[in-house]
Each structure stands twice: as structure tokens, then as C-alpha cells.
Design a protein around this motif. Structure first.
Motif, PDB file in Angstrom:
ATOM      1  N   ALA A  25      -2.305   6.312  12.477  1.00  0.00           N
ATOM      2  CA  ALA A  25      -1.790   6.931  11.271  1.00  0.00           C
ATOM      3  C   ALA A  25      -0.972   5.819  10.716  1.00  0.00           C
ATOM      4  CB  ALA A  25      -0.791   8.174  11.880  1.00  0.00           C
ATOM      5  N   SER A  26      -0.401   4.875  11.371  1.00  0.00           N
ATOM      6  CA  SER A  26       0.198   3.923  10.618  1.00  0.00           C
ATOM      7  C   SER A  26      -0.340   3.080   9.953  1.00  0.00           C
ATOM      8  CB  SER A  26       1.192   3.130  11.542  1.00  0.00           C
ATOM      9  OG  SER A  26       1.879   2.012  11.192  1.00  0.00           O
ATOM     10  N   ASP A  27      -1.656   2.636  10.337  1.00  0.00           N
ATOM     11  CA  ASP A  27      -2.327   1.773   9.549  1.00  0.00           C
ATOM     12  C   ASP A  27      -2.927   2.484   8.276  1.00  0.00           C
ATOM     13  OD1 ASP A  27      -2.372  -0.085  11.286  1.00  0.00           O
ATOM     14  OD2 ASP A  27      -3.978   0.419  12.628  1.00  0.00           O
ATOM     15  N   ALA A  28      -3.348   3.873   8.534  1.00  0.00           N
ATOM     16  CA  ALA A  28      -3.782   4.615   7.345  1.00  0.00           C
ATOM     17  C   ALA A  28      -2.760   4.611   6.278  1.00  0.00           C
ATOM     18  CB  ALA A  28      -4.300   6.081   7.619  1.00  0.00           C
ATOM     19  N   HIS A  29      -1.455   4.882   6.817  1.00  0.00           N
ATOM     20  CA  HIS A  29      -0.191   4.768   5.671  1.00  0.00           C
ATOM     21  C   HIS A  29      -0.321   3.645   5.189  1.00  0.00           C
ATOM     22  CE1 HIS A  29       3.941   4.573   4.331  1.00  0.00           C
ATOM     23  NE2 HIS A  29       3.810   5.951   4.059  1.00  0.00           N
ATOM     24  N   ALA A  30      -0.295   2.641   5.723  1.00  0.00           N
ATOM     25  CA  ALA A  30      -0.256   1.221   5.078  1.00  0.00           C
ATOM     26  C   ALA A  30      -1.412   0.972   4.140  1.00  0.00           C
ATOM     27  CB  ALA A  30      -0.225   0.018   6.098  1.00  0.00           C
ATOM     28  N   ARG A  31      -2.515   1.293   4.585  1.00  0.00           N
ATOM     29  CA  ARG A  31      -3.678   1.256   3.755  1.00  0.00           C
ATOM     30  C   ARG A  31      -3.439   2.125   2.245  1.00  0.00           C
ATOM     31  NH1 ARG A  31      -8.098   3.670   6.378  1.00  0.00           N
ATOM     32  NH2 ARG A  31      -7.214   2.344   8.203  1.00  0.00           N
ATOM     33  N   ARG A  32      -2.973   3.112   2.331  1.00  0.00           N
ATOM     34  CA  ARG A  32      -2.679   4.067   1.287  1.00  0.00           C
ATOM     35  C   ARG A  32      -1.724   3.361   0.491  1.00  0.00           C
ATOM     36  NH1 ARG A  32      -4.067   9.261   0.593  1.00  0.00           N
ATOM     37  NH2 ARG A  32      -2.251   9.783  -0.338  1.00  0.00           N
ATOM     38  N   VAL A  33      -0.505   2.872   0.821  1.00  0.00           N
ATOM     39  CA  VAL A  33       0.408   2.336   0.290  1.00  0.00           C
ATOM     40  C   VAL A  33      -0.072   1.069  -0.427  1.00  0.00           C
ATOM     41  CG1 VAL A  33       2.799   1.054   0.267  1.00  0.00           C
ATOM     42  CG2 VAL A  33       2.314   3.205   1.436  1.00  0.00           C
ATOM     43  N   GLY A  34      -0.749   0.010   0.164  1.00  0.00           N
ATOM     44  CA  GLY A  34      -1.451  -1.062  -0.439  1.00  0.00           C
ATOM     45  C   GLY A  34      -2.328  -0.652  -1.662  1.00  0.00           C
ATOM     46  N   LEU A  35      -3.118   0.444  -1.645  1.00  0.00           N
ATOM     47  CA  LEU A  35      -3.874   0.653  -2.613  1.00  0.00           C
ATOM     48  C   LEU A  35      -3.158   1.507  -3.729  1.00  0.00           C
ATOM     49  CD1 LEU A  35      -6.624   2.680  -0.779  1.00  0.00           C
ATOM     50  CD2 LEU A  35      -6.911   0.366  -1.897  1.00  0.00           C
ATOM     51  N   MET A  36      -1.864   2.021  -3.473  1.00  0.00           N
ATOM     52  CA  MET A  36      -1.252   2.487  -4.704  1.00  0.00           C
ATOM     53  C   MET A  36      -0.573   1.450  -5.556  1.00  0.00           C
ATOM     54  SD  MET A  36      -0.145   6.375  -3.429  1.00  0.00           S
ATOM     55  CE  MET A  36       1.195   5.567  -2.370  1.00  0.00           C
ATOM     56  N   ARG A  37      -0.120   0.323  -5.115  1.00  0.00           N
ATOM     57  CA  ARG A  37       0.785  -0.944  -5.479  1.00  0.00           C
ATOM     58  C   ARG A  37       0.262  -1.291  -6.670  1.00  0.00           C
ATOM     59  NH1 ARG A  37       1.883  -3.939  -0.970  1.00  0.00           N
ATOM     60  NH2 ARG A  37       3.367  -2.388  -0.371  1.00  0.00           N
ATOM     61  N   PRO A  38       0.746  -1.324  -7.863  1.00  0.00           N
ATOM     62  CA  PRO A  38       0.269  -2.023  -9.075  1.00  0.00           C
ATOM     63  C   PRO A  38       0.050  -3.496  -9.178  1.00  0.00           C
ATOM     64  CG  PRO A  38       2.548  -1.136  -9.383  1.00  0.00           C
ATOM     65  CD  PRO A  38       2.269  -0.961  -7.970  1.00  0.00           C
ATOM     66  N   GLU A  39      -0.955  -3.741  -9.683  1.00  0.00           N
ATOM     67  CA  GLU A  39      -1.150  -5.205  -9.929  1.00  0.00           C
ATOM     68  C   GLU A  39      -0.831  -5.585 -11.167  1.00  0.00           C
ATOM     69  OE1 GLU A  39      -5.314  -5.619  -9.206  1.00  0.00           O
ATOM     70  OE2 GLU A  39      -5.298  -4.629  -7.112  1.00  0.00           O
ATOM     71  N   PRO A  40      -0.345  -6.693 -11.557  1.00  0.00           N
ATOM     72  CA  PRO A  40       0.334  -7.234 -12.795  1.00  0.00           C
ATOM     73  C   PRO A  40      -0.853  -7.507 -13.656  1.00  0.00           C
ATOM     74  CG  PRO A  40       0.853  -8.837 -11.173  1.00  0.00           C
ATOM     75  CD  PRO A  40       0.175  -7.750 -10.491  1.00  0.00           C
ATOM     76  N   ASN A  41      -0.831  -7.211 -14.939  1.00  0.00           N
ATOM     77  CA  ASN A  41      -1.646  -7.436 -15.859  1.00  0.00           C
ATOM     78  C   ASN A  41      -1.484  -8.431 -16.733  1.00  0.00           C
ATOM     79  OD1 ASN A  41      -3.814  -7.334 -17.686  1.00  0.00           O
ATOM     80  ND2 ASN A  41      -3.775  -4.931 -18.085  1.00  0.00           N
TER      81      ASN A  41
END
Length: 103
Positions: free
Chosen positions: A9-25
Motif C-alpha cells: 500500500a505504501s509503494d502504491a501510494h508513493a507511485r501515485r504521488v509521483g505520477l501526480m507531481r507536475p513537471e516544469p515546462n
């Protein structure tokens, strides 16, 4: 068993948070600065003879540009839609928790 479930569950949460983090443009920032400087250059060309009007327009455009840059910096990617992130890891964690409760 419960420790393994907590780690997954912790790994899944970290993966979701990483995917939602914006990337600078960087292209957005370069375009914003180019537009700001080109508008200021146009104001200087138009009001070259009238110094007072030129200064007033340059100050107003600089303030507007500063506000635009600040708004862009706060949101970092304001013109794109939010990234959709799969809820499959969360569903898997809830299913695993419900199976533990049944046992």
C-alpha cells in the motif's frame, strides 16, 4: 502478511504521488519571457519620443508581466489538464484489506 500489505500500500501510494507531481515546462517560461520583452520593446518603439508615456507603459507592462510570472510559478503548469492516475493500486489495497477482515 499485514506487513507485506502495508508495504504494498505504501509503494502504491508513493507511485501515485509521483505520477501526480507536475513537471516544469521550460518552453512555457521561455515563451512568457519572450512575450514580455517583445511587448516592452514595442512600447519603446511606439513611445520613443514621449518619455513620460513610455515610462508609464513600461511600468504597467512590467507589473502585469511580474504577476503573470508569479501566477505561473505558483501553479507551474496552469494550462494543462490534471493527469489522470489509475486507482487500481488503491482498489487492490482495499480488496486485500477486505480479505483480511473476512479471515
Amino acid at each position: 502478511m499485514i506487513l507485506g500489505l502495508a508495504l504494498r500500500a505504501s509503494d502504491a501510494h508513493a507511485r501515485r504521488v509521483g505520477l501526480m507531481r507536475p513537471e516544469p515546462n521550460e518552453l512555457k517560461w521561455a515563451l512568457l519571457l519572450y512575450l514580455l520583452f517583445s511587448i516592452q520593446f514595442a512600447v519603446v518603439l511606439i513611445h520613443g519620443a514621449d518619455t513620460r508615456r513610455m515610462i508609464v507603459h513600461l511600468v504597467l507592462i512590467s507589473l502585469a508581466g511580474s504577476l503573470s510570472i508569479a501566477a505561473g510559478a505558483l501553479t507551474e503548469d496552469p494550462f494543462t489538464e490534471p493527469r489522470m492516475v489509475s486507482i487500481a493500486p488503491l482498489e487492490a489495497a482495499l480488496d486485500a484489506l477486505s480479505q483480511i477482515d473476512r479471515q
